[in-house]
Design an enzyme around this catalytic site. Structure first.
Site, PDB file in Angstrom:
ATOM      1  CB  ALA A  64      -0.620   0.115   1.089  1.00  0.00           C
ATOM      2  CD  GLU A 131       0.883  -5.737   5.675  1.00  0.00           C
ATOM      3  OE1 GLU A 131       2.007  -6.127   5.758  1.00  0.00           O
ATOM      4  OE2 GLU A 131       0.640  -5.763   4.352  1.00  0.00           O
TER       5      GLU A 131
HETATM    6  N1  CO8 Z   1       4.484   3.596  -0.039  1.00  0.00           N
HETATM    7  C1  CO8 Z   1       5.145   4.672  -0.247  1.00  0.00           C
HETATM    8  N2  CO8 Z   1       6.082   4.788  -1.348  1.00  0.00           N
HETATM    9  C2  CO8 Z   1       7.265   3.906  -1.229  1.00  0.00           C
HETATM   10  C3  CO8 Z   1       6.721   2.857  -1.118  1.00  0.00           C
HETATM   11  C4  CO8 Z   1       5.410   2.286  -0.304  1.00  0.00           C
HETATM   12  N3  CO8 Z   1       5.054   1.067   0.100  1.00  0.00           N
HETATM   13  N4  CO8 Z   1       6.751   1.510  -0.934  1.00  0.00           N
HETATM   14  C5  CO8 Z   1       8.505   2.514  -1.296  1.00  0.00           C
HETATM   15  N5  CO8 Z   1       7.823   3.784  -2.322  1.00  0.00           N
HETATM   16  C6  CO8 Z   1       9.102   4.748  -2.354  1.00  0.00           C
HETATM   17  C7  CO8 Z   1       9.841   5.227  -1.613  1.00  0.00           C
HETATM   18  O1  CO8 Z   1       9.800   6.749  -0.585  1.00  0.00           O
HETATM   19  C8  CO8 Z   1      11.138   5.893  -3.119  1.00  0.00           C
HETATM   20  O2  CO8 Z   1      10.576   6.770  -3.370  1.00  0.00           O
HETATM   21  P1  CO8 Z   1      11.617   8.525  -2.986  1.00  0.00           P
HETATM   22  O3  CO8 Z   1      12.007   7.993  -3.759  1.00  0.00           O
HETATM   23  O4  CO8 Z   1      10.097   9.931  -3.766  1.00  0.00           O
HETATM   24  O5  CO8 Z   1      11.595   8.440  -1.528  1.00  0.00           O
HETATM   25  C9  CO8 Z   1      11.044   5.250  -4.245  1.00  0.00           C
HETATM   26  O6  CO8 Z   1       9.907   4.135  -3.625  1.00  0.00           O
HETATM   27  C10 CO8 Z   1      11.949   3.947  -3.736  1.00  0.00           C
HETATM   28  O7  CO8 Z   1      12.208   3.675  -2.689  1.00  0.00           O
HETATM   29  P2  CO8 Z   1      13.069   3.347  -1.378  1.00  0.00           P
HETATM   30  O8  CO8 Z   1      14.252   4.576  -1.903  1.00  0.00           O
HETATM   31  O9  CO8 Z   1      12.986   3.154  -0.332  1.00  0.00           O
HETATM   32  O10 CO8 Z   1      14.091   1.944  -2.462  1.00  0.00           O
HETATM   33  P3  CO8 Z   1      14.495   1.240  -1.194  1.00  0.00           P
HETATM   34  O11 CO8 Z   1      15.540   0.125  -3.000  1.00  0.00           O
HETATM   35  O12 CO8 Z   1      16.033   1.994  -0.736  1.00  0.00           O
HETATM   36  O13 CO8 Z   1      14.320   0.228  -0.734  1.00  0.00           O
HETATM   37  C11 CO8 Z   1      12.745  -1.749  -0.174  1.00  0.00           C
HETATM   38  C12 CO8 Z   1      13.009  -0.560  -0.858  1.00  0.00           C
HETATM   39  C13 CO8 Z   1      12.668  -1.794   0.770  1.00  0.00           C
HETATM   40  C14 CO8 Z   1      11.040  -1.411  -0.663  1.00  0.00           C
HETATM   41  C15 CO8 Z   1      11.706   0.376   0.471  1.00  0.00           C
HETATM   42  O14 CO8 Z   1      11.149   1.219  -0.260  1.00  0.00           O
HETATM   43  C16 CO8 Z   1      10.249  -0.478   1.710  1.00  0.00           C
HETATM   44  O15 CO8 Z   1      10.547  -0.635   2.753  1.00  0.00           O
HETATM   45  N6  CO8 Z   1       9.292  -0.250   0.911  1.00  0.00           N
HETATM   46  C17 CO8 Z   1       7.903  -0.275   2.432  1.00  0.00           C
HETATM   47  C18 CO8 Z   1       7.291  -1.317   2.237  1.00  0.00           C
HETATM   48  C19 CO8 Z   1       6.400  -1.681   2.735  1.00  0.00           C
HETATM   49  O16 CO8 Z   1       6.392  -1.519   4.640  1.00  0.00           O
HETATM   50  N7  CO8 Z   1       5.160  -2.228   2.820  1.00  0.00           N
HETATM   51  C20 CO8 Z   1       4.325  -2.048   2.912  1.00  0.00           C
HETATM   52  C21 CO8 Z   1       2.973  -1.241   3.579  1.00  0.00           C
HETATM   53  S1  CO8 Z   1       1.816  -1.321   3.682  1.00  0.00           S
HETATM   54  C22 CO8 Z   1       0.701  -2.341   3.292  1.00  0.00           C
HETATM   55  O17 CO8 Z   1       1.054  -2.773   2.101  1.00  0.00           O
HETATM   56  C23 CO8 Z   1      -0.766  -2.525   3.970  1.00  0.00           C
HETATM   57  C24 CO8 Z   1      -1.268  -3.195   2.704  1.00  0.00           C
HETATM   58  C25 CO8 Z   1      -2.998  -3.276   3.644  1.00  0.00           C
HETATM   59  C26 CO8 Z   1      -4.232  -3.063   2.461  1.00  0.00           C
HETATM   60  C27 CO8 Z   1      -5.871  -2.985   3.360  1.00  0.00           C
HETATM   61  C28 CO8 Z   1      -6.506  -2.833   1.915  1.00  0.00           C
HETATM   62  C29 CO8 Z   1      -7.966  -2.346   2.782  1.00  0.00           C
END
Ligand code: CO8
Length: 257
Positions: A64, A131
């Site tokens: 998300a 999460e």
């Molecule tokens: N949301 C928004 N932006 C994101 C997300 C995300 N989940 N993941 C990455 N991005 C963005 C970063 O902010 C970054 O943007 P910017 O360059 O503008 O700062 C860009 O993508 C690249 O990311 P990183 O620089 O962080 O890249 P890395 O290679 O350093 O790291 C990772 C990659 C490890 C994947 C890291 O980005 C990360 O940890 N991301 C978050 C992952 C996460 O926690 N996901 C779970 C989210 S919660 C969820 O999914 C709940 C679902 C519930 C649904 C309910 C429906 C009813």
């Protein structure tokens, strides 16, 4: 440009989450477009199998959108029916779905993949449900589908720690069907889809329905469901064609009728 690309070719529908700059995170628009495309996929007789993927090689989907979707969920926590519904929330999409996964497949992204029947991953895949590290639990089927796919103790480890696993570990525990070189992910998914398209599509849908619905039933009820779905299959033109083609020693030409 649409944040979800949706196209159809040779009986296959392709859904591509197209936000590579945000690792294909699911914002509200993508969720809405995925839901709309899924409804079209379900209703369009010309497509028999769906493939879901993410744009680029770095991520299938990083979950998300933490900046947009999670605040939306907080604001609408008592009105979950407002949230756009995709295949993860629908139990009536009986056409097979394949997830073609490169790179990160996290949180809501893994839930999108768990809502598919078959998962093909690239060697660079990293999968997880982080999460709990954000103070949440998976909210789009992760707590329900993951332990139905892999052993409970492995699901517990992933759910309670939020740690990511690599492609080989995902294969070892049965979370994915195959691990292939990154450039082979889409060809392998298409090959799988084409192989499914050689079978009678209504029978394939009946098999999916029997498998998924039956899993939640006592065996006796599941066997009844299977019997009824098989009776339905015997009434189809495709069943006539399949058996006729066998006798005539030729390839069947199925029409989803
Ligand atoms: N949301 C928004 N932006 C994101 C997300 C995300 N989940 N993941 C990455 N991005 C963005 C970063 O902010 C970054 O943007 P910017 O360059 O503008 O700062 C860009 O993508 C690249 O990311 P990183 O620089 O962080 O890249 P890395 O290679 O350093 O790291 C990772 C990659 C490890 C994947 C890291 O980005 C990360 O940890 N991301 C978050 C992952 C996460 O926690 N996901 C779970 C989210 S919660 C969820 O999914 C709940 C679902 C519930 C649904 C309910 C429906 C009813």
């Amino acid at each position: 440009m649409a944040e979800l690309e949706y196209r159809k070719e040779d009986k296959i529908a392709f859904f591509t989450i197209n936000r590579p700059e945000a690792l294909n995170a699911l914002n509200i628009q993508v969720n809405r477009e995925l839901g709309e495309a899924m409804a079209d996929f379900q209703n369009d007789d010309s497509v028999w199998v769906g493939i879901i993927t993410g744009a680029g090689d770095k991520a299938f989907c990083a979950g998300a959108d933490i900046k947009e979707t999670l605040p939306y969920l907080k604001e609408n926590s008592q009105k979950m029916w407002n949230f756009p519904r995709s295949h993860t929330r629908r139990m009536d999409i009986w056409k097979p779905l394949i997830a073609a996964i490169k790179g990160f497949c996290l949180g809501g992204g893994l839930e999108v993949a768990l809502g598919c029947d078959i998962r093909i991953v690239g060697e660079n895949a990293r999968l997880g449900l982080p999460e709990v590290t954000l103070g949440l639990i998976p909210g789009d089927g992760g707590t329900q589908r993951l332990p139905r796919v892999i052993p409970t103790c492995k699901a517990a480890e992933m759910l309670f720690t939020g740690k990511l696993i690599d492609a080989q570990e995902a294969y070892r525990i049965g979370l994915v069907n195959a691990v292939v070189p990154v450039e082979q992910v889409m060809p392998a998914a298409i090959e799988m889809a084409q192989s499914i398209c050689k079978a009678a599509p209504l029978a394939v849908r009946a098999a999916k329905q029997a498998m998924l619905r039956g899993r939640e039933m006592p065996l006796d009820d599941g066997l009844r469901l299977e019997y009824m779905l098989n009776a339905y299959c015997t009434s189809t033109e495709d069943f006539e064609e399949g058996t006729k083609a066998f006798v005539e020693k030729r390839k069947p030409s199925f029409k989803a009728k």
